[in-house]
Design a protein around this motif. Sequence first.
Motif, mmCIF file in Angstrom:
data_model
loop_
_atom_site.group_PDB
_atom_site.id
_atom_site.type_symbol
_atom_site.label_atom_id
_atom_site.label_comp_id
_atom_site.label_asym_id
_atom_site.label_seq_id
_atom_site.Cartn_x
_atom_site.Cartn_y
_atom_site.Cartn_z
ATOM 1 N N ASP A 1 -31.462 13.892 -2.550
ATOM 2 C CA ASP A 1 -29.648 13.092 -1.883
ATOM 3 C C ASP A 1 -28.704 13.420 -2.858
ATOM 4 N N GLY A 2 -29.696 13.568 -3.993
ATOM 5 C CA GLY A 2 -27.997 13.724 -5.249
ATOM 6 C C GLY A 2 -27.595 15.129 -4.349
ATOM 7 N N VAL B 1 -25.419 15.561 -1.889
ATOM 8 C CA VAL B 1 -24.405 14.967 -1.461
ATOM 9 C C VAL B 1 -22.828 15.798 -1.742
ATOM 10 N N VAL C 1 -19.047 14.147 -13.450
ATOM 11 C CA VAL C 1 -21.094 13.929 -12.692
ATOM 12 C C VAL C 1 -21.549 15.004 -13.185
ATOM 13 N N TYR D 1 -23.719 13.809 -16.807
ATOM 14 C CA TYR D 1 -25.399 13.011 -15.915
ATOM 15 C C TYR D 1 -25.870 13.591 -15.216
ATOM 16 N N SER D 2 -25.345 14.850 -14.157
ATOM 17 C CA SER D 2 -26.525 14.898 -13.327
ATOM 18 C C SER D 2 -27.395 16.475 -14.107
ATOM 19 N N ILE E 1 -29.888 13.817 -15.930
ATOM 20 C CA ILE E 1 -30.723 13.343 -14.542
ATOM 21 C C ILE E 1 -32.172 14.146 -14.472
ATOM 22 N N PHE F 1 -20.492 8.808 -4.774
ATOM 23 C CA PHE F 1 -21.680 9.047 -4.344
ATOM 24 C C PHE F 1 -22.750 9.805 -5.424
ATOM 25 N N PHE F 2 -22.290 10.828 -5.870
ATOM 26 C CA PHE F 2 -22.978 11.635 -6.916
ATOM 27 C C PHE F 2 -23.261 10.381 -8.084
ATOM 28 N N LEU F 3 -22.431 9.660 -8.373
ATOM 29 C CA LEU F 3 -22.953 8.462 -9.261
ATOM 30 C C LEU F 3 -24.279 7.843 -8.146
ATOM 31 N N GLY G 1 -27.504 10.135 -7.822
ATOM 32 C CA GLY G 1 -28.204 10.481 -8.968
ATOM 33 C C GLY G 1 -28.988 9.310 -10.285
#
Lengths: 342, 459
Positions: free
Chosen positions: A57-58, A61, A320, A323-324, A327, B104-106, B109
Amino acid sequence: MFESIDLNLVWFILIGILFSGYAILDGFDLGTGTVYPFIKGDINKRYLLNAVGPVWDGNEVWLIVGGGALFAAFPFVYATVFSGFYLAFMLLLLALILRAVSIEFRSQQPWNWWRKTWGAGFSTGSIMASILIGVAMGNITRGIPLDTDGNYTGTFLELLNPYSILLGVTTLFLFAMHGCIYLIMKTEGETQEQVKKILRPCMFGFIVLIILHTIVTLLYIPHAREGIAQNPWILILVFMAAASIAMIPVFMYKGYHGWAFLSSVSTMGCMMSIFGATMFPHLVYCNTNPELSLTLYNASATTKSLEVMTVIALIGVPLVLAYSAAIYWVFRGKVVLTERSY
Amino acid sequence: MDDPEFLSRLQFAITIMFHYIFPPMTIGLGVLLVAMEGIWLKTKQNIYHQLAKFWTQIFGLIFALGVATGIVMEFQFGTNWATYSRCVGDIFGSPLAAEGIFAFFLESGFLALLLFGWDKVGPKMHFFSSCMVALGAHFSAIWIIVANSWMQTPAGYKLVTENGQLRAHITDFWEVVFNPSTVDRLTHALSGCWLAGATLVISVSAWYLLRGKFRDFGEKGIKIGLIFGLIGLIGMGLTGDSSARKLVETQPEKFAAMEGVVETGPDLPLHIVGWMSPETHEFTGISIPGMLSYLTHGNTTTPIKGLNDIPKDDQPPFLIVFYSFHIMILVGCALAGLILLSLLAWKQGWLFRTKWLLWLLVLSVLGPQIANQIGWCVAEVGRQPWIVYGILRTKDAVSPILTSGEAISSLIMFFCIYMLLFSFFIYQLTHKILKGPKVIEAETDDNGHGKLQVPFINH
């Protein structure tokens, strides 16, 4: 604030990066869905689902942000493309909804029929989405008829022309190959063996199709030919793409799965760059009257609005990416199933 | 019936209302998850860990449906409302893009860590992820309500004509963001979301207590829920009042329809419960004389504009807005009464053994859902016939090439798939609730790192 910079160009590139990011990231999710029916055994199927489980789902986005950024930076392109490809786009939304809820629902109940049904939903959604994305790209490359207000004047069936369908199928094989390579990285043992067997036909199919697609584009899409003639450096990208494709089987054979995945990523990056560079300066090419085409200058928002967007991107995008990446790092390594898995 | 404008409106209404079942619950529940996990980290009491784990599972399900249905919204402006997109894209696009980048990314993620990270990261990092998911959900609310508020009370723009077409161009970003209604409407909507999350937890917990299951779990859940419910209620009252007072200046037509003001004048009554004649708009029921004028202006002499002074072309659908508004208020008051009574009962110690009150709490989850949906009806139907108030009419905003055949196909498609999704969602939610927290906890107890655990294998 950004007087000396051509913000239209910046956003042309940024939108390209966003959609490439979507293709590269959600590409392996969709590819996983595509090869899912060919994997035998419930547990192996669950390994597949959980390889994409925490990240899909990320990844989706990227499409949403790409759409939002397109709306903000090039509202006329957003309006033309989405209203013009109405039914095709509704089907894409249906496919993405189906894919999303199937991942969520599939492993919630133990019954055979339940898992079969949602498994079918997962693969149908993924296959449909891959083909439709390719068909949309095909139509954009080929050009569509527009009226003076920038409205699409063709029909839904005209979108399903042989050229675009060819790119649709090519995309399906590309995502399937990309998905397989991702899965080989994320799984081990029997699951990995099964995926390796599927990778071969996907890779072979993709290579044949992409060569065919390149030839057809050069033969039948005159403005693409002109684009390359005006910017011969695009050929460098073509060679890079070819080299990336060639490296995939080499790395795979040597067992460097991570490198094979990077080659696949690079293949997609090069393909998207070639697409963007040949299209430039058009975003939507009008094939009946090129004068009516939407370009990065006549279809954009005002400079003021692009400045606002640039500030938003400068603040948001580094965060973004940071932190992406973190993760993805947490979920590195092979998939392990727990009681919270899909 | 078969014109693309009507069908597009219907499709937008169906898709947005269905979508809006989910985000309020995730926004509210997200905050409660932060509280539950925070208390667990602080007190180290296992029960709060159980609460956090159970409600995270529920959160995951609701979130998935929210994502699946939300993607439709991002693209529908282009598919069905192309003229709108061309007219206001210069302004309306950036909040949508900002929502994606900042929210949305936050959310998505850190959701991965929230759902699948229990064994992969430490408790503090997991708690941080919960905070980020909740924060992301709130950011998303901020940007989408900025965009919607701009449609209600446009600011920070100039109108220009390009090739004979009207275009709104941005002049000041901060005026767009803080347009006259943003703050009131944002806080109002967020209060509704907190209530939706709080009542979800309260409702399920109360049901456990009535069944005599998971007592400690249920009691703690109700307590946390009531506290956040109270915060939501206070927010609701304050923001509702100031929204309405602002509205009389910014959108007098909507205000007239909400309060059922037919004739312009001073000293107007506040209608509480009753019935309005569809033809004459005459009100029969309970009203408080002079109260509307007093609440609006602080005196009974300043006149309020009524329906009869609004040109026919600019009138919103009067009855829909009137009834929606009043149902919203009544549901809100009932919910307020219930939550305040439960807080009193908690303080006096009879809450957890009073069956009728617990049953009411089980039903409480419907309150915010109804009020949220119908509140948006007031906001959106009340803005008609405009899509952007005072700038662009809804009938002029629809995609010029959209055919009714296309619109009907997509409408039927969404209707069918959403009905299907809704039944599976309810089924799955009930299943998780019936399974309860204990089962999940038992499964977790002996789960070692890297050990392969596969429940429900079918061979």
